[in-house]
Design an enzyme around this catalytic site. Structure first.
Site, PDB file in Angstrom:
ATOM      1  N   ARG A 123       0.843  -1.200   0.000  1.00 55.66           N
ATOM      2  CA  ARG A 123       0.000   0.000   0.000  1.00 55.66           C
ATOM      3  C   ARG A 123       0.876   1.246   0.000  1.00 55.66           C
ATOM      4  NH1 ARG A 123      -4.438  -0.451   4.619  1.00 55.66           N
ATOM      5  NH2 ARG A 123      -5.275   1.343   3.481  1.00 55.66           N
ATOM      6  N   CYS A 125      -1.506   5.693   9.549  1.00 51.70           N
ATOM      7  CA  CYS A 125      -1.837   4.472   8.807  1.00 51.70           C
ATOM      8  C   CYS A 125      -2.827   4.849   7.718  1.00 51.70           C
ATOM      9  CB  CYS A 125      -2.400   3.417   9.751  1.00 51.70           C
ATOM     10  SG  CYS A 125      -3.851   3.977  10.686  1.00 51.70           S
TER      11      CYS A 125
END
Length: 278
Positions: free
Chosen positions: A177, A235
């Site tokens: 990611r 995050c």
């Protein structure tokens, strides 16, 4: 008090003042709780209790922090008193809502807050007692607070700190990611320019338990060598970031800043640069 507690230790804690919170997530989380949970545990919901989701994730991200006033009402509804010893668990090795609940409780001023190492799965293996259905408890008096007590960073602070090279910004998402290979949740793959990637999963051993404080201390000391000491953790939406905040606290580091808006806010905000490593 250590921020991490083992199932063995939980077994031997006197029930007086102990409150256990079940922070499992997912569309069937409450139903799963009703079917089976650690005996005495009270259910706390990520979207309803640990966040205040707005209309536009470009301002606050997917899981913005609720106001301290709203969280105070949640604690009252859960029957949590100021002197409570609180243990939180989930079924994702604390990488989801358990660590977020820990951060919010600590930031609200509770001193005796711990996360159950290994979560529900380990508790079952270690023979903790389970039950089903709703637990009965009384509401608690409202606790008054004016602000979160642990450090938080906004998008503007993160941007300024990176421009001035005065903080180390850690992205704890999976490497694919961060690199921009694909993005399963947010709209755009990639990362905040200047942020480094230390996936939260590296806080755990092969059995899904936290590494020892000594190992975590050595690991992060090496990874952060020659980098700015002030840390900002993020995050996707400010939930999993709390896992690394927890790990760093467990290792004896100062509690770092939480950027709650995280990638879900940054990647949606018009005009913000997006970096990729592919």
């Amino acid at each position: 008090m250590s921020p991490i507690i083992s199932s063995y230790e939980l077994k031997n804690i006197p029930a007086e003042n102990l409150i256990i919170l079940d922070a499992r997530t997912g569309k069937d989380a409450k139903q799963n709780y009703l079917e089976k949970h650690i005996k005495g545990a009270r259910f706390i919901d990520l979207d309803r209790d640990l966040a205040e989701i707005g209309e536009d994730a470009a301002f606050g991200g997917r899981h913005p922090l609720p106001s301290v006033e709203k969280f105070a009402e949640t604690l009252s509804d859960l029957g949590i008193l100021e002197d409570a010893h609180i243990v939180v668990y989930d079924d994702k090795n604390a990488s989801n809502a358990a660590a977020r609940a820990w951060w919010m409780l600590r930031s609200f001023g509770f001193k005796n807050v711990q996360v159950l190492d290994g979560g529900m799965q380990t508790a079952e293996k270690r023979g903790l007692e389970f039950s089903s259905g709703e637990e009965k408890f009384d509401k608690a008096p409202l606790i008054q607070k004016k602000q979160w007590l642990l450090p938080v960073s906004s998008l503007e602070i993160v941007e300024n700190e990176l421009e001035n090279h005065s903080s180390t910004v850690i992205d704890v998402r999976d490497a694919y990611r961060y690199k921009g290979e694909s993005e399963p949740i947010d709209l755009i793959a990639g990362h905040i320019p200047g942020a480094i990637n230390i996936p939260f999963s590296e806080n755990l051993d092969e059995n899904g338990n936290f590494l020892s404080p000594e190992v975590l201390k050595e690991k992060y000391s090496q990874l952060l060598k020659d980098k700015p000491e002030h840390l900002i953790i993020h995050c996707g939406s400010g939930v999993t970031a709390c896992h690394t905040v927890l790990a760093l606290d467990y290792a004896g580091f100062p509690v770092p800043d939480l950027y709650a808006g995280s990638w879900s806010e940054w990647s949606r905000r018009e005009g913000k640069e997006i970096a990729k490593d592919i």
